[in-house]
Design a protein around this motif. Sequence first.
Motif, short mmCIF file in Angstrom:
data_model
loop_
_atom_site.label_atom_id
_atom_site.label_comp_id
_atom_site.label_asym_id
_atom_site.label_seq_id
_atom_site.Cartn_x
_atom_site.Cartn_y
_atom_site.Cartn_z
N ILE A 108 -5.07 2.76 -10.25
CA ILE A 108 -5.62 1.99 -9.12
C ILE A 108 -5.96 0.58 -9.58
O ILE A 108 -5.56 -0.41 -8.96
CB ILE A 108 -6.89 2.68 -8.55
CG1 ILE A 108 -6.51 4.02 -7.94
CG2 ILE A 108 -7.57 1.79 -7.52
CD1 ILE A 108 -7.70 4.86 -7.49
N LEU A 113 -7.74 1.01 -1.66
CA LEU A 113 -7.12 2.00 -2.55
C LEU A 113 -8.09 3.13 -2.85
O LEU A 113 -7.72 4.30 -2.87
CB LEU A 113 -6.65 1.34 -3.86
CG LEU A 113 -5.53 0.30 -3.74
CD1 LEU A 113 -5.16 -0.25 -5.11
CD2 LEU A 113 -4.31 0.87 -3.07
N THR A 127 -7.38 6.91 -1.52
CA THR A 127 -7.17 7.96 -2.52
C THR A 127 -8.41 8.85 -2.68
O THR A 127 -8.38 9.84 -3.41
CB THR A 127 -6.83 7.35 -3.89
OG1 THR A 127 -7.87 6.44 -4.26
CG2 THR A 127 -5.51 6.60 -3.86
N LEU A 132 0.85 -1.20 0.00
CA LEU A 132 0.00 0.00 0.00
C LEU A 132 0.88 1.25 0.00
O LEU A 132 0.61 2.23 -0.72
CB LEU A 132 -0.91 -0.03 1.23
CG LEU A 132 -1.91 1.13 1.35
CD1 LEU A 132 -2.94 1.07 0.22
CD2 LEU A 132 -2.63 1.10 2.69
N PHE A 147 2.24 1.81 -3.36
CA PHE A 147 1.19 2.31 -4.25
C PHE A 147 0.95 3.81 -4.01
O PHE A 147 0.85 4.60 -4.96
CB PHE A 147 -0.12 1.55 -4.04
CG PHE A 147 -1.27 2.19 -4.74
CD1 PHE A 147 -1.43 2.05 -6.11
CD2 PHE A 147 -2.17 3.02 -4.06
CE1 PHE A 147 -2.46 2.68 -6.79
CE2 PHE A 147 -3.20 3.65 -4.73
CZ PHE A 147 -3.34 3.48 -6.10
#
Lengths: 301, 257
Positions: free
Chosen positions: B62, B127, B131, B33, B36
């Motif tokens: 994503i 995600l 985000t 994570l 990312f």
Amino acid sequence: MKQPILTANALHKDYQTPKGTLCALDTFNFSVSPGEVVGLLGPNGSGKSTFVKMILSLVEKTRGSIQAFGQDTNSRHYLKKIGAIVEGNRSVNERLTILENAKYYCRLRESKFDLAYFNDLIKKLGVTDTDKPCRFLSTGNKQKAAIVCALIHRPELVLLDEPTLGLDSFGTDALLTVIREQLEKYQTSFLISSHDFDFIQQSCHRITVINKGNKVFEGNLDELIGLSYRYKVSLPRIPEPKEESSIRTFKRSECTNSWTFFISAVAELQALLNFAFANGVGEKVRMETFELKNQYMGLFK
Amino acid sequence: MNFINHLANESYLHFVLQKRYWLETVMGLGLLLFIFLGLFYGFAVDSSAAQGAEQESLDRLIIGFAVWLFATGCYTSATSDISTEVANKTLEQLAIAPKDLSYLIAVKTCVHLFSALLVFSGALLVLCLVTGRNLDINYFVLSSSLIAAAPSLIGMGYVTAGITLVHKKATIVQTLIFVGIIGLVSTQAYPLNAFAFAPFALGASVAKEAVSNVNIAEVMPAVYLVVLNSTLYFALGLYVFRKCDRYARSKGTLSHV
């Protein structure tokens, strides 16, 4: 006579090495009957482990055949009826506890897990720290865990390659007790490959000795003893026994001051001891009992 | 004992290990994570003023990351099992089970595949939450293309697992395939081109089309091709694995460490 549950006929295994062909097993014949404990002895590299692995289909044969429970080893169904430890304690998942290992491997062999039977095995083998993952266990306990996993699905034939590795005397005795109980209760057969001669001597009905892939000896313990003696008795020289005495027929060697007798039967030993006490040298008798190790070493001389 | 019982047994093993070593799993996912977020916010800053197509690119990032997680899970399902069994020195116990080794690995793979799907769904959710984006995607296209494509990477996993059976260590091959998976996921194989012949690439591309809210009917011919591609790579993987298994048994190295 009972039909053997395992037979190997003219079994042959060649390994291809950079130096050429290496014969690991040479036209080897072998069988195990129900309820029989067979010991497999041989020096390092003699072909013992290769043979055990061939029974388990871990190693492919070059020629010959192996039949287990009436089936060719090409079909895998016979493996349900076999439990095994191959080369010591390499059989348990170290991230699992003994109980988790036993459950997993029992179901992997398509059997129903029996907790009462598991607890019984644990108790008899004297396993401790059963709630810890196996990586935290002592070498002896890991070995016991592997034994539990090999027996948990109640196999009809158990192959034990170096089962006493890492076990102390109590552990070895416990294993002997478990083997005898399995024999008595379930008629389980065992094939034990080991360098622990005491263990082999105490547990096996029959012994096969192999060297360089060839069978050197096959027979029961008495037959192996028959090759030489069970007791070696030394006593000071005394007057020659009377002509009618059976003692004159006993195999013996003579030194200046002593005789050494090589006795096979207990009755002969009794007669010899009576003779020694009758001649006043009973307390000077020195006796050695048969040792499988010595006999085994003798086969290679 | 049927497939279901073996599946239950492998699920039991998986569950016990995940429960006992949960911290390892959580930390691994946390690290992913973190990587990312580095990628996402780096990209987002660069395209902060962008609208429209760039916004779709962020969504694709994503999806691409989640697809990569899924693809890695599929690939490692077979190969990591064999590597783990070799490392744990328990491979021979698996190899002396009444069922064939490739069958047992297939059962283990099903458990891992289910786990990979859970991670994929969970990762997608996390995600989106992290985000702050609300993905407007066709989940049916996404999931059907991924499930159809999964066997191709499982097949690749079987190839590496087979090499591991013989050589016990296939670290370089594994690393190369991991890098390869990034390439396969990021390659644009849809509309159809030569990359569609590579394993998983077409499935991943169709999955990314879900961002454009494409209709399933539009991509159906491609999904058929994904199924064909998957079947071929899976069959190839299984064939190589069985050959390697046979070779290891003939050389007597199956139970070596």
